[in-house]
Design a protein around this motif. Sequence first.
Motif, PDB file in Angstrom:
ATOM      1  N   LEU A 101       0.821  -1.214   0.000  1.00 50.46           N
ATOM      2  CA  LEU A 101       0.000   0.000   0.000  1.00 50.46           C
ATOM      3  C   LEU A 101       0.855   1.265   0.000  1.00 50.46           C
ATOM      4  O   LEU A 101       0.494   2.263  -0.627  1.00 50.46           O
ATOM      5  CB  LEU A 101      -0.941  -0.018   1.204  1.00 50.46           C
ATOM      6  N   ALA A 102       1.986   1.226   0.697  1.00 53.22           N
ATOM      7  CA  ALA A 102       2.891   2.379   0.660  1.00 53.22           C
ATOM      8  C   ALA A 102       3.437   2.586  -0.750  1.00 53.22           C
ATOM      9  O   ALA A 102       3.582   3.718  -1.214  1.00 53.22           O
ATOM     10  CB  ALA A 102       4.034   2.181   1.662  1.00 53.22           C
ATOM     11  N   ARG A 103       3.712   1.490  -1.445  1.00 50.54           N
ATOM     12  CA  ARG A 103       4.173   1.597  -2.838  1.00 50.54           C
ATOM     13  C   ARG A 103       3.073   2.132  -3.742  1.00 50.54           C
ATOM     14  O   ARG A 103       3.333   2.908  -4.659  1.00 50.54           O
ATOM     15  CB  ARG A 103       4.611   0.218  -3.346  1.00 50.54           C
ATOM     16  N   LYS A 104       1.853   1.725  -3.478  1.00 50.28           N
ATOM     17  CA  LYS A 104       0.734   2.086  -4.345  1.00 50.28           C
ATOM     18  C   LYS A 104       0.243   3.509  -4.099  1.00 50.28           C
ATOM     19  O   LYS A 104      -0.067   4.253  -5.035  1.00 50.28           O
ATOM     20  CB  LYS A 104      -0.418   1.099  -4.107  1.00 50.28           C
ATOM     21  N   LEU A 105       0.182   3.931  -2.816  1.00 54.81           N
ATOM     22  CA  LEU A 105      -0.498   5.181  -2.449  1.00 54.81           C
ATOM     23  C   LEU A 105       0.383   6.207  -1.768  1.00 54.81           C
ATOM     24  O   LEU A 105      -0.006   7.367  -1.672  1.00 54.81           O
ATOM     25  CB  LEU A 105      -1.662   4.865  -1.482  1.00 54.81           C
ATOM     26  N   GLY A 106       1.528   5.796  -1.235  1.00 56.35           N
ATOM     27  CA  GLY A 106       2.287   6.637  -0.325  1.00 56.35           C
ATOM     28  C   GLY A 106       2.627   8.015  -0.874  1.00 56.35           C
ATOM     29  O   GLY A 106       2.653   8.215  -2.095  1.00 56.35           O
ATOM     30  N   PRO A 107       2.862   8.969   0.033  1.00 60.20           N
ATOM     31  CA  PRO A 107       2.889   8.808   1.495  1.00 60.20           C
ATOM     32  C   PRO A 107       1.490   8.625   2.088  1.00 60.20           C
ATOM     33  O   PRO A 107       0.506   9.115   1.552  1.00 60.20           O
ATOM     34  CB  PRO A 107       3.542  10.094   1.977  1.00 60.20           C
ATOM     35  N   LEU A 108       1.464   7.911   3.235  1.00 58.75           N
ATOM     36  CA  LEU A 108       0.205   7.532   3.859  1.00 58.75           C
ATOM     37  C   LEU A 108      -0.107   8.392   5.074  1.00 58.75           C
ATOM     38  O   LEU A 108       0.797   8.884   5.757  1.00 58.75           O
ATOM     39  CB  LEU A 108       0.246   6.060   4.290  1.00 58.75           C
ATOM     40  N   VAL A 282      -5.768  -1.671   5.544  1.00 57.98           N
ATOM     41  CA  VAL A 282      -6.485  -0.565   4.904  1.00 57.98           C
ATOM     42  C   VAL A 282      -5.682   0.723   5.096  1.00 57.98           C
ATOM     43  O   VAL A 282      -5.269   1.042   6.213  1.00 57.98           O
ATOM     44  CB  VAL A 282      -7.898  -0.399   5.506  1.00 57.98           C
ATOM     45  N   ALA A 283      -5.469   1.458   4.018  1.00 58.49           N
ATOM     46  CA  ALA A 283      -4.644   2.669   4.079  1.00 58.49           C
ATOM     47  C   ALA A 283      -5.363   3.871   3.487  1.00 58.49           C
ATOM     48  O   ALA A 283      -6.056   3.760   2.467  1.00 58.49           O
ATOM     49  CB  ALA A 283      -3.322   2.449   3.347  1.00 58.49           C
ATOM     50  N   GLU A 284      -5.169   5.004   4.129  1.00 52.29           N
ATOM     51  CA  GLU A 284      -5.567   6.301   3.571  1.00 52.29           C
ATOM     52  C   GLU A 284      -4.304   7.081   3.254  1.00 52.29           C
ATOM     53  O   GLU A 284      -3.431   7.246   4.114  1.00 52.29           O
ATOM     54  CB  GLU A 284      -6.423   7.084   4.564  1.00 52.29           C
ATOM     55  N   TRP A 290      -7.784   6.012  -0.993  1.00 52.30           N
ATOM     56  CA  TRP A 290      -7.768   4.842  -0.124  1.00 52.30           C
ATOM     57  C   TRP A 290      -7.388   3.607  -0.943  1.00 52.30           C
ATOM     58  O   TRP A 290      -7.588   3.544  -2.160  1.00 52.30           O
ATOM     59  CB  TRP A 290      -9.145   4.594   0.493  1.00 52.30           C
ATOM     60  N   GLY A 291      -6.864   2.610  -0.250  1.00 50.25           N
ATOM     61  CA  GLY A 291      -6.590   1.316  -0.845  1.00 50.25           C
ATOM     62  C   GLY A 291      -6.512   0.271   0.247  1.00 50.25           C
ATOM     63  O   GLY A 291      -6.392   0.607   1.435  1.00 50.25           O
ATOM     64  N   TYR A 292      -6.589  -0.993  -0.140  1.00 48.18           N
ATOM     65  CA  TYR A 292      -6.461  -2.033   0.874  1.00 48.18           C
ATOM     66  C   TYR A 292      -5.882  -3.303   0.269  1.00 48.18           C
ATOM     67  O   TYR A 292      -5.923  -3.522  -0.946  1.00 48.18           O
ATOM     68  CB  TYR A 292      -7.796  -2.318   1.564  1.00 48.18           C
ATOM     69  N   VAL A 358      -4.496  -6.731  -3.886  1.00 45.91           N
ATOM     70  CA  VAL A 358      -4.395  -5.282  -3.723  1.00 45.91           C
ATOM     71  C   VAL A 358      -5.591  -4.628  -4.412  1.00 45.91           C
ATOM     72  O   VAL A 358      -5.840  -4.871  -5.598  1.00 45.91           O
ATOM     73  CB  VAL A 358      -3.080  -4.745  -4.311  1.00 45.91           C
ATOM     74  N   CYS A 359      -6.326  -3.785  -3.667  1.00 44.41           N
ATOM     75  CA  CYS A 359      -7.577  -3.208  -4.179  1.00 44.41           C
ATOM     76  C   CYS A 359      -7.603  -1.695  -3.974  1.00 44.41           C
ATOM     77  O   CYS A 359      -6.978  -1.164  -3.050  1.00 44.41           O
ATOM     78  CB  CYS A 359      -8.777  -3.821  -3.459  1.00 44.41           C
ATOM     79  N   ASP A 360      -8.365  -1.012  -4.822  1.00 46.74           N
ATOM     80  CA  ASP A 360      -8.599   0.420  -4.669  1.00 46.74           C
ATOM     81  C   ASP A 360      -9.735   0.661  -3.676  1.00 46.74           C
ATOM     82  O   ASP A 360     -10.624  -0.178  -3.492  1.00 46.74           O
ATOM     83  CB  ASP A 360      -8.976   1.042  -6.012  1.00 46.74           C
ATOM     84  N   GLY A 361      -9.725   1.856  -3.054  1.00 48.76           N
ATOM     85  CA  GLY A 361     -10.811   2.244  -2.162  1.00 48.76           C
ATOM     86  C   GLY A 361     -10.755   1.538  -0.817  1.00 48.76           C
ATOM     87  O   GLY A 361      -9.735   0.965  -0.428  1.00 48.76           O
TER      88      GLY A 361
END
Length: 400
Positions: A101-108, A282-284, A290-292, A358-361
């Motif tokens: 999730l850090a790779r996908k969305l970061g920074p968290l 789960v990450a914001e 968001w992603g999870y 790995v999912c969105d939202g």
Amino acid sequence: MASKCRTRPKVIVASTPEEIHQMAEEATVIIALAGPYLDCGEQVVKACVEKGTHYVDITGEVNFGHFLISKYHQQAKEKSLRLVQFAGAMCVPDDMGAYLLARKLGPLKQLRVYTWGYSFRGGGSFQTGLTVVERMLPDSMAVYHHPFSLGGHRKADLRPEEFDCRATEADALFPTTWVMPGYVSHTTSRVLRRSCGLFEELTMEDAPKYGENLMVVVRDLALDKKEAEYAAWANPVPADIKDTMKQARTMEEMRRRGVVPPPGLGPPKEARVFGFTETYVVAEAESGHWGYVHFTGPEGYEVTAVTCACAALVLLEEQEALSASGVLTPAVAFHGTSFLDRLQADSFAGGPKLHFEVCDGKPSEDEVIAALTAAAKKRQKANEQLESGLKAWDLPALLK
């Protein structure tokens, strides 16, 4: 074990410090599986550092981790050694889920981990838990309780949710469910924070960005408030030395009554088939997205067999891809390698494979409730089998 291998590996008996050093000298990587690590862990680490050997363990002991970081992290860095801790079922699924999730969305901004499952007791794991509480002193209690005892301090002040869960409450994301203390939550929360700090310390160009004010919260989740309240009562986080003494007496009584296995015994295959592990990470992001990650896997001991073996194989076969050194978490140690692919490629003895989705939202509350409901049915089925005479522990099959 050696007789079942396709090759003929050497069997080394290492029961003295000299023999342990000889073993480390002969090996490229050592997987240290013997605990409690507070009692017998350091001799192997010391030998690995002195002989230039990479190391993997499956500990869940935060105080042992804190000790190794303090004493061996810098030495290992200077020798470009990887001392990989927490490489078992307790931490790998959540550590790698957070990494994805850090790779996908970061920074968290926040990272919330929800775990549940069903596993059987092993005698060694129970002995480790007993040793931890028996050896607790005021200074080690302070290490045990601090949310950042393994490092990874954030710029923000300590937030209430970063401390260990002690009471049941409605969850912040899924308000019809109830959070409670979990078997993995104390250790995993600190390992995830260490991963966050190590990636910043190592300044890798392609390192995932966890977030300078990231809040990490790890909890078990229940559908029923009474179930959560019982779990909070049955699995308390000791508040002080008096609490640890009480917990030690309770565990000693459990052993005396024979309701837990002695060291050396654990769940046989016939019991493990009813176990399972499941996690939602789960990450914001700071961006507001968001992603999870939804992780599913077999019973905990089988997950650990896969994770620690894959860790050792990566250290053995992909040394050119490894960039970090020191006392490391799995996510940091295996950044840029095939570790995640290896984890999901093969099962343990033909059982269920480990799987990271790995999912969105955010997962919907209905999805989480459905997963918890299915888990409750699996646990009920396992308990029915135990009541019908299923052996919860036995000798390892290879010793029969």
